[in-house]
Design an enzyme around this catalytic site. Structure first.
Site, PDB file in Angstrom:
ATOM      1  N   HIS A   1      31.732  49.778  42.332  1.00 23.68           N
ATOM      2  CA  HIS A   1      32.039  48.328  42.226  1.00 23.68           C
ATOM      3  C   HIS A   1      33.743  47.867  42.682  1.00 23.68           C
ATOM      4  O   HIS A   1      33.637  47.337  42.881  1.00 23.68           O
ATOM      5  CB  HIS A   1      31.312  48.175  41.629  1.00 23.68           C
ATOM      6  CG  HIS A   1      31.072  46.600  41.854  1.00 23.68           C
ATOM      7  ND1 HIS A   1      31.417  45.152  40.914  1.00 23.68           N
ATOM      8  CD2 HIS A   1      30.227  45.943  42.871  1.00 23.68           C
ATOM      9  CE1 HIS A   1      31.609  44.352  41.445  1.00 23.68           C
ATOM     10  NE2 HIS A   1      30.396  44.626  42.531  1.00 23.68           N
ATOM     11  N   CYS A   2      34.255  48.996  42.578  1.00 20.74           N
ATOM     12  CA  CYS A   2      35.508  48.214  42.234  1.00 20.74           C
ATOM     13  C   CYS A   2      36.913  48.279  43.197  1.00 20.74           C
ATOM     14  O   CYS A   2      37.384  47.778  43.711  1.00 20.74           O
ATOM     15  CB  CYS A   2      36.341  48.687  40.876  1.00 20.74           C
ATOM     16  SG  CYS A   2      35.537  48.539  39.323  1.00 20.74           S
ATOM     17  N   ILE A   3      37.317  49.662  43.375  1.00 21.38           N
ATOM     18  CA  ILE A   3      38.209  49.893  44.328  1.00 21.38           C
ATOM     19  C   ILE A   3      38.102  49.620  45.644  1.00 21.38           C
ATOM     20  O   ILE A   3      39.057  49.196  45.840  1.00 21.38           O
ATOM     21  CB  ILE A   3      38.370  51.583  43.813  1.00 21.38           C
ATOM     22  CG1 ILE A   3      38.694  52.146  42.799  1.00 21.38           C
ATOM     23  CG2 ILE A   3      39.869  52.095  45.215  1.00 21.38           C
ATOM     24  CD1 ILE A   3      39.092  52.259  41.879  1.00 21.38           C
TER      25      ILE A   3
ATOM     26  N   ASP B   1      37.760  44.815  44.751  1.00 23.25           N
ATOM     27  CA  ASP B   1      38.961  44.457  43.657  1.00 23.25           C
ATOM     28  C   ASP B   1      40.342  43.946  44.882  1.00 23.25           C
ATOM     29  O   ASP B   1      40.346  42.596  44.804  1.00 23.25           O
ATOM     30  CB  ASP B   1      39.051  45.062  42.814  1.00 23.25           C
ATOM     31  CG  ASP B   1      38.155  44.983  42.179  1.00 23.25           C
ATOM     32  OD1 ASP B   1      36.874  44.695  42.203  1.00 23.25           O
ATOM     33  OD2 ASP B   1      38.115  44.757  40.591  1.00 23.25           O
TER      34      ASP B   1
END
Length: 442
Positions: free
Chosen positions: A271-273, A276
């Site tokens: 969900h992040c890299i 974001d």
């Protein structure tokens, strides 16, 4: 302005957590471990039922962590009724913030929860946003919704941003041992956020505003995204020059200062890299400033799955195997080892690209028994796939074995011994197979 009330003390603090995914549950476990009761709110009936039965909806998290491990009387109580939000001192928002179909940040989950909470909040409560948002979103998007019930931030409602720093599958350091960044809408909000966080976290890193905390979180993950893309591109350049890029990266990694090691792979997931950098570039466009390097890094990472699929097809062609009808066994579809999370997994676009070319694909993953039920947006054409048993016959029968996610349960010796041809995107078989005509390292 409402009358002042004492800040909550550790032994009287009451906590609510909205969103019981791996972030919310990790936070709940930290508060329960500190002896603090937690109300957990979630919109998923299935998730609430699982938690109420004493089980974990997240495979790599131990439910004992929030069910009173070691005789603790504190527990997580899962609830659906937002009216009970008024009974706690502090509410943590641990909600998904994905990209929408238009590629822009989607804060709909946060907005919906903030609007619902706004109708139930009472004076002197604190709301801490732990969800990843662009700089300014906590104040611009959430604050007006939280104030719909008539309370005003910094007067009788307190608002802060304290971004999560969870790493799914990682056991150490524990949540409470990870320094916790916190910024707030004003000095009174910061004071209340500090009182809510200090009972659990060993170290607080206080910053001047919600916006600084939001920006810090984005930089943490953009830093990784940029360096992953750099390692990826460097390895491809080395490959074009006939050099083992991984060997060069490993050698560089021995430098004890001024260097942090990153490795190439099939593409980042989770969900992040992958997400974001788009939140940062969105904020940059709103501010009218360029974020050229971040945009390039995101583009490099996004095209990596296609690059892997093309290299595999080229390798099959060089072995006189046509793509139509070729049998490819994929090892691991979760985005990282030893978790079941498939969000933004590079396995999905790789499998799709191979199927489009007529390849007969199958996969093995002990953590993901069926793609149709996988955690993550599995494309419709792949939802019929289920995990196969990994045995000698299957390894030997595949025209190519594509190693994407090296779970601990993967028998690397068996793969090296029985696979007819291996494409290794993680470099985990280099020591066993490097130099063999049966091996292609990417």
């Amino acid at each position: 302005m409402s009358s002042s009330v004492p800040d909550p003390r550790p032994n009287s603090l009451t906590v609510g957590i909205v969103g019981l995914g791996y972030v919310g549950l990790g936070l709940a476990a930290a508060y329960v471990e500190a002896g603090i009761e937690v109300l957990g709110f979630d919109s998923s009936v299935e998730r609430l039922a699982t938690l109420s039965a004493g089980r974990s909806p997240v495979a790599h998290l131990d439910p004992r962590a929030w069910n009173g491990r070691a005789g603790s009387r504190a527990r997580l109580e899962p609830v659906a009724d937002f009216e009970r939000a008024a009974t706690v001192d502090v509410l943590f928002l641990c909600l998904p913030t994905p990209l929408g179909a238009d590629g822009l940040p989607d804060l709909s989950a946060c907005s919906e929860v903030a609007e619902r909470l706004g109708a139930h909040l009472r004076p002197n409560q604190t709301v801490v946003n732990c969800s990843t948002t662009w700089p300014g979103a906590t104040r611009e998007v959430l604050q007006p919704l939280l104030e719909l019930g008539g309370l005003k931030v910094e007067q009788d409602l307190f608002l802060a941003h304290s971004p999560e720093r969870e790493d799914p599958g990682r056991q150490e350091p524990r949540t409470s041992a990870i320094p916790r960044v916190v910024g707030a809408a004003g000095p009174r909000s910061l004071e209340r956020a500090r009182a809510a966080l200090e009972p659990v976290f060993d170290e607080l890193v206080e910053v001047e505003s919600c916006e600084v905390a939001e920006a810090a979180k984005l930089f943490e993950n953009v830093f990784r995204a940029v360096n992953i893309s750099l390692a990826t591109e460097f390895a491809q350049v080395c490959r074009g020059m006939g050099i083992d890029g991984r060997a060069a990266l490993e050698a560089a990694g021995t430098k004890p200062f001024g260097f942090l090691p990153f490795a190439p792979g099939p593409g980042p997931g989770g969900h992040c890299i992958p997400i974001d950098p788009h939140y940062l570039t969105y904020a940059a466009r709103r501010a009218g400033v360029p974020a050229t390097l971040v945009e390039l890094a995101a583009a490099i990472n996004a095209r990596q799955p296609s690059w892997v699929a093309e290299r595999l097809l080229e390798a099959l062609s060089s072995r006189q195997v046509r793509s139509i009808g070729a049998r490819v066994l994929v090892l691991g579809v979760a985005y990282k080892p030893d978790v079941e999370d498939c969000r933004e997994s590079p396995a999905f676009p790789i499998l799709e690209a191979l199927r489009v070319r007529g390849v007969e694909v199958s996969y093995w993953d002990v953590h993901v028994p069926a793609l149709g039920a996988a955690q993550g947006d599995c494309p419709e054409p792949l939802r019929d796939l289920t995990s196969v048993a990994l045995d000698t016959a299957r390894l030997a029968g595949a025209d190519a074995v594509l190693l994407l996610t090296p779970h601990t349960a993967l028998d690397l010796d068996a793969v090296a011994e029985h696979a007819r041809f291996v494409v290794d995107t993680r470099g985990v078989l280099r020591g066993r197979m490097a130099g063999s005509e049966q091996y292609l390292g990417l």
